[in-house]
Design a protein around this motif. Structure first.
Motif, PDB file in Angstrom:
ATOM      1  N   LEU A  73       0.837  -1.206   0.000  1.00  0.00           N
ATOM      2  CA  LEU A  73       0.000   0.000   0.000  1.00  0.00           C
ATOM      3  C   LEU A  73       0.869   1.253   0.000  1.00  0.00           C
ATOM      4  O   LEU A  73       0.604   2.214  -0.721  1.00  0.00           O
ATOM      5  CB  LEU A  73      -0.923   0.029   1.231  1.00  0.00           C
ATOM      6  N   VAL A  74       1.914   1.249   0.834  1.00  0.00           N
ATOM      7  CA  VAL A  74       2.797   2.409   0.930  1.00  0.00           C
ATOM      8  C   VAL A  74       3.550   2.615  -0.380  1.00  0.00           C
ATOM      9  O   VAL A  74       3.676   3.739  -0.876  1.00  0.00           O
ATOM     10  CB  VAL A  74       3.781   2.254   2.110  1.00  0.00           C
ATOM     11  N   LYS A  75       4.049   1.521  -0.960  1.00  0.00           N
ATOM     12  CA  LYS A  75       4.762   1.624  -2.245  1.00  0.00           C
ATOM     13  C   LYS A  75       3.857   2.195  -3.328  1.00  0.00           C
ATOM     14  O   LYS A  75       4.284   3.014  -4.154  1.00  0.00           O
ATOM     15  CB  LYS A  75       5.280   0.248  -2.681  1.00  0.00           C
ATOM     16  N   ASN A  76       2.594   1.773  -3.346  1.00  0.00           N
ATOM     17  CA  ASN A  76       1.648   2.264  -4.348  1.00  0.00           C
ATOM     18  C   ASN A  76       1.318   3.741  -4.147  1.00  0.00           C
ATOM     19  O   ASN A  76       1.061   4.471  -5.113  1.00  0.00           O
ATOM     20  CB  ASN A  76       0.343   1.465  -4.289  1.00  0.00           C
ATOM     21  N   ALA A 115      -5.704   2.332   1.286  1.00  0.00           N
ATOM     22  CA  ALA A 115      -6.180   1.714   2.527  1.00  0.00           C
ATOM     23  C   ALA A 115      -7.652   1.343   2.424  1.00  0.00           C
ATOM     24  O   ALA A 115      -8.068   0.256   2.841  1.00  0.00           O
ATOM     25  CB  ALA A 115      -5.947   2.654   3.707  1.00  0.00           C
ATOM     26  N   LEU A 116      -8.461   2.244   1.875  1.00  0.00           N
ATOM     27  CA  LEU A 116      -9.895   1.966   1.759  1.00  0.00           C
ATOM     28  C   LEU A 116     -10.149   0.790   0.829  1.00  0.00           C
ATOM     29  O   LEU A 116     -10.995  -0.071   1.116  1.00  0.00           O
ATOM     30  CB  LEU A 116     -10.633   3.210   1.268  1.00  0.00           C
ATOM     31  N   ALA A 117      -9.407   0.725  -0.271  1.00  0.00           N
ATOM     32  CA  ALA A 117      -9.562  -0.412  -1.186  1.00  0.00           C
ATOM     33  C   ALA A 117      -9.205  -1.722  -0.489  1.00  0.00           C
ATOM     34  O   ALA A 117      -9.790  -2.772  -0.776  1.00  0.00           O
ATOM     35  CB  ALA A 117      -8.687  -0.206  -2.421  1.00  0.00           C
ATOM     36  N   ALA A 118      -8.263  -1.648   0.470  1.00  0.00           N
ATOM     37  CA  ALA A 118      -7.814  -2.861   1.160  1.00  0.00           C
ATOM     38  C   ALA A 118      -8.796  -3.330   2.238  1.00  0.00           C
ATOM     39  O   ALA A 118      -8.872  -4.530   2.513  1.00  0.00           O
ATOM     40  CB  ALA A 118      -6.446  -2.620   1.789  1.00  0.00           C
ATOM     41  N   VAL A 119      -9.546  -2.403   2.843  1.00  0.00           N
ATOM     42  CA  VAL A 119     -10.389  -2.783   3.991  1.00  0.00           C
ATOM     43  C   VAL A 119     -11.874  -2.592   3.716  1.00  0.00           C
ATOM     44  O   VAL A 119     -12.694  -2.788   4.614  1.00  0.00           O
ATOM     45  CB  VAL A 119     -10.014  -1.945   5.245  1.00  0.00           C
ATOM     46  N   ARG A 120     -12.243  -2.276   2.506  1.00  0.00           N
ATOM     47  CA  ARG A 120     -13.589  -1.830   2.211  1.00  0.00           C
ATOM     48  C   ARG A 120     -14.663  -2.879   2.429  1.00  0.00           C
ATOM     49  O   ARG A 120     -15.793  -2.561   2.789  1.00  0.00           O
ATOM     50  CB  ARG A 120     -13.687  -1.338   0.773  1.00  0.00           C
ATOM     51  N   GLY A 121     -14.362  -4.163   2.167  1.00  0.00           N
ATOM     52  CA  GLY A 121     -15.398  -5.186   2.236  1.00  0.00           C
ATOM     53  C   GLY A 121     -16.340  -5.057   1.054  1.00  0.00           C
ATOM     54  O   GLY A 121     -15.988  -4.518   0.002  1.00  0.00           O
ATOM     55  N   ASP A 122     -17.583  -5.541   1.232  1.00  0.00           N
ATOM     56  CA  ASP A 122     -18.569  -5.485   0.152  1.00  0.00           C
ATOM     57  C   ASP A 122     -19.420  -4.231   0.285  1.00  0.00           C
ATOM     58  O   ASP A 122     -19.444  -3.565   1.308  1.00  0.00           O
ATOM     59  CB  ASP A 122     -19.473  -6.723   0.192  1.00  0.00           C
ATOM     60  N   GLY A 123     -20.198  -3.942  -0.763  1.00  0.00           N
ATOM     61  CA  GLY A 123     -21.149  -2.843  -0.695  1.00  0.00           C
ATOM     62  C   GLY A 123     -20.650  -1.580  -1.374  1.00  0.00           C
ATOM     63  O   GLY A 123     -19.464  -1.413  -1.666  1.00  0.00           O
ATOM     64  N   LYS A 124     -21.579  -0.675  -1.599  1.00  0.00           N
ATOM     65  CA  LYS A 124     -21.318   0.582  -2.284  1.00  0.00           C
ATOM     66  C   LYS A 124     -20.570   1.543  -1.361  1.00  0.00           C
ATOM     67  O   LYS A 124     -20.806   1.569  -0.156  1.00  0.00           O
ATOM     68  CB  LYS A 124     -22.658   1.200  -2.710  1.00  0.00           C
ATOM     69  N   ILE A 125     -19.683   2.329  -1.910  1.00  0.00           N
ATOM     70  CA  ILE A 125     -18.995   3.374  -1.154  1.00  0.00           C
ATOM     71  C   ILE A 125     -19.110   4.682  -1.926  1.00  0.00           C
ATOM     72  O   ILE A 125     -18.866   4.724  -3.140  1.00  0.00           O
ATOM     73  CB  ILE A 125     -17.513   3.038  -0.923  1.00  0.00           C
ATOM     74  N   THR A 126     -19.514   5.725  -1.235  1.00  0.00           N
ATOM     75  CA  THR A 126     -19.522   7.076  -1.805  1.00  0.00           C
ATOM     76  C   THR A 126     -18.646   7.959  -0.938  1.00  0.00           C
ATOM     77  O   THR A 126     -18.906   8.127   0.252  1.00  0.00           O
ATOM     78  CB  THR A 126     -20.948   7.660  -1.857  1.00  0.00           C
ATOM     79  N   ILE A 127     -17.605   8.485  -1.538  1.00  0.00           N
ATOM     80  CA  ILE A 127     -16.730   9.436  -0.849  1.00  0.00           C
ATOM     81  C   ILE A 127     -17.332  10.831  -1.026  1.00  0.00           C
ATOM     82  O   ILE A 127     -17.529  11.289  -2.152  1.00  0.00           O
ATOM     83  CB  ILE A 127     -15.311   9.430  -1.439  1.00  0.00           C
TER      84      ILE A 127
END
Length: 424
Positions: A73-76, A115-127
């Motif tokens: 994650l940090v490298k990316n 980080a969010l992509a790594a821990v998001r789980g299922d379901g819709k996300i709106t930032i």
């Protein structure tokens, strides 16, 4: 990693929950229950930025994200440098504008997206986020094209620089931008209202990428270590850091770095005419005025969201708030400082100039000064060219977006209208 809601300490979450949720009950900010003190800082400072940042973030987050995954994650996220440049005797600039959107918020925005992509789980996300300029671009570019994540960015119409606007309002796709008829505090208040609406929050999987999100804040801790690592070893004693301050997330990150053991003597919070904090530290009275527009528009904030975290850190560490120095500069002083910096061979922009000007006035004999340059001068092309009577070439990152049409919607400062927009 365990975090608690500063307003309601009984509400406790882990890192993944804090990243997904953004804010706690009653719009409370999440804060780490424990901030580790790192051993052997000198050895840590010898490491490259990415490797050192993996260790810093690993110490903060703990084993919630496996070490190999966190390293990726940090490298990316951290794919660009943060160089330190000497500006005057015993005064250095930390340049945080070498990322894809030419502003310091690339560090936090890109790490949050990872980080969010790594821990998001299922379901819709709106930032949903508000910006006074640089956050919008950093968030838009960090999340652009990520699957099943929609982004809505609110900004005050006519109160950010045209180039800032072009940088994040020309993407389209999963990025929607809304020009609000109001100021930044109005935009920020709309975001808070959205988080208070449980029905809306559930319906669209609401999250925020402002500096209220803990993942952005923790990422910013890393470049304070990077700054000290680049200072000459003979000048690493009595370091004074001046932070251009709007929403006070940047200062909070620096205070966390100090808490972890980074040898910083003291901090200075430098503001523009929106001087709620300098007045508060002087009088003890929290009395925000109406926000006024200035040359340093990313700091046009009268009600800084992160201030509760600053006070929490001082209280937990047993520090006196009187140790935090703070001062404000008006636009005329900012212009004078920009000219003086240019005459001594350093090209800057209004936010960095304020940090430098306040630092220079505050610095004592035997201290080393470091100020944060939070944006590339070309992001404020019109004002910098006028003040310095010069012409700035546009970096490629700005030039390509400057040629594209704006895709923003316009909206009055009305929550019902915003809610309908978010639900459609």
């Amino acid at each position: 990693m365990n975090l608690y809601n500063i307003k309601h300490p009984e509400e406790q979450v882990n890192f993944a929950q804090a990243v997904r949720q953004g804010l706690g009950k009653d719009q409370g900010l999440f804060f780490p229950e424990i901030i580790p003190h790192l051993d052997n800082i000198d050895a840590l400072l010898e490491l490259p930025l990415v490797e050192r940042s993996e260790k810093i973030l690993g110490a903060l987050i703990g084993d919630e994200i496996p070490a190999d995954k966190l390293a990726q994650l940090v490298k990316n996220a951290f794919t660009f440098p943060a160089p330190v440049e000497k500006v005057a005797d015993h005064i250095y600039a930390l340049e945080l504008f070498h990322g894809p959107t030419l502003a310091f918020k690339d560090f936090g925005g890109r790490f949050m997206a990872q980080a969010l992509a790594a821990v998001r789980g299922d379901g819709k996300i709106t930032i949903l986020t508000a910006t006074s300029g640089d956050t919008g671009a950093a968030v838009a570019h960090a999340f652009y094209g990520l699957e099943n994540i929609d982004v809505v960015i609110l900004y005050p119409k006519g109160k950010i620089s045209p180039l800032q606007e072009k940088l994040f309002c020309t993407l389209g796709g999963n990025i929607r931008t809304v020009a609000i008829n109001g100021d930044f505090d109005d935009c920020q208040a709309l975001v808070k209202q959205a988080f208070d609406d449980a029905e809306l929050r559930q319906a669209i999987g609401l999250n925020s990428a402002n500096s209220i999100n803990i993942s952005r804040l923790l990422a910013q801790v890393c470049y304070y270590f990077e700054a000290v690592a680049q200072l000459p070893k003979a000048e690493r004693e009595n370091i004074v850091v001046s932070v251009p301050s709007g929403n006070f997330g940047n200062l909070t990150a620096g205070l966390i770095a100090k808490t972890m053991g980074l040898p910083i003597k003291r901090f200075i919070a430098a503001t523009n005419a929106n001087d709620t904090v300098p007045r508060y530290l002087s009088t003890g009275e929290w009395a925000p005025n109406d926000t006024v527009a200035t040359l340093s528009n990313a700091m046009d904030v009268s009600r800084p969201n992160n201030w509760p975290r600053v006070e929490e850190l001082f209280k937990r560490n047993g520090w006196a708030l009187s140790e935090l120095h703070s001062a404000a500069m008006n636009d005329e002083q900012t212009e004078q400082t920009l000219r003086a910096m240019n005459e001594q061979g350093y090209l800057c922009e209004p936010h960095g100039a304020i940090a430098y000007g306040v630092l220079k006035a505050d610095l004592q004999p035997g201290e080393t000064g470091l100020f944060l340059c939070t944006a590339h001068p070309a992001k404020f092309k019109e004002s910098v060219e006028r003040i310095l009577s010069t012409e700035l070439p546009l970096p490629e990152a700005l030039d390509k977006h400057n040629k594209l049409p704006l895709l923003s919607d316009e909206m009055d400062n009305d929550f019902a209208t915003l809610k309908a927009y978010l639900l459609k």
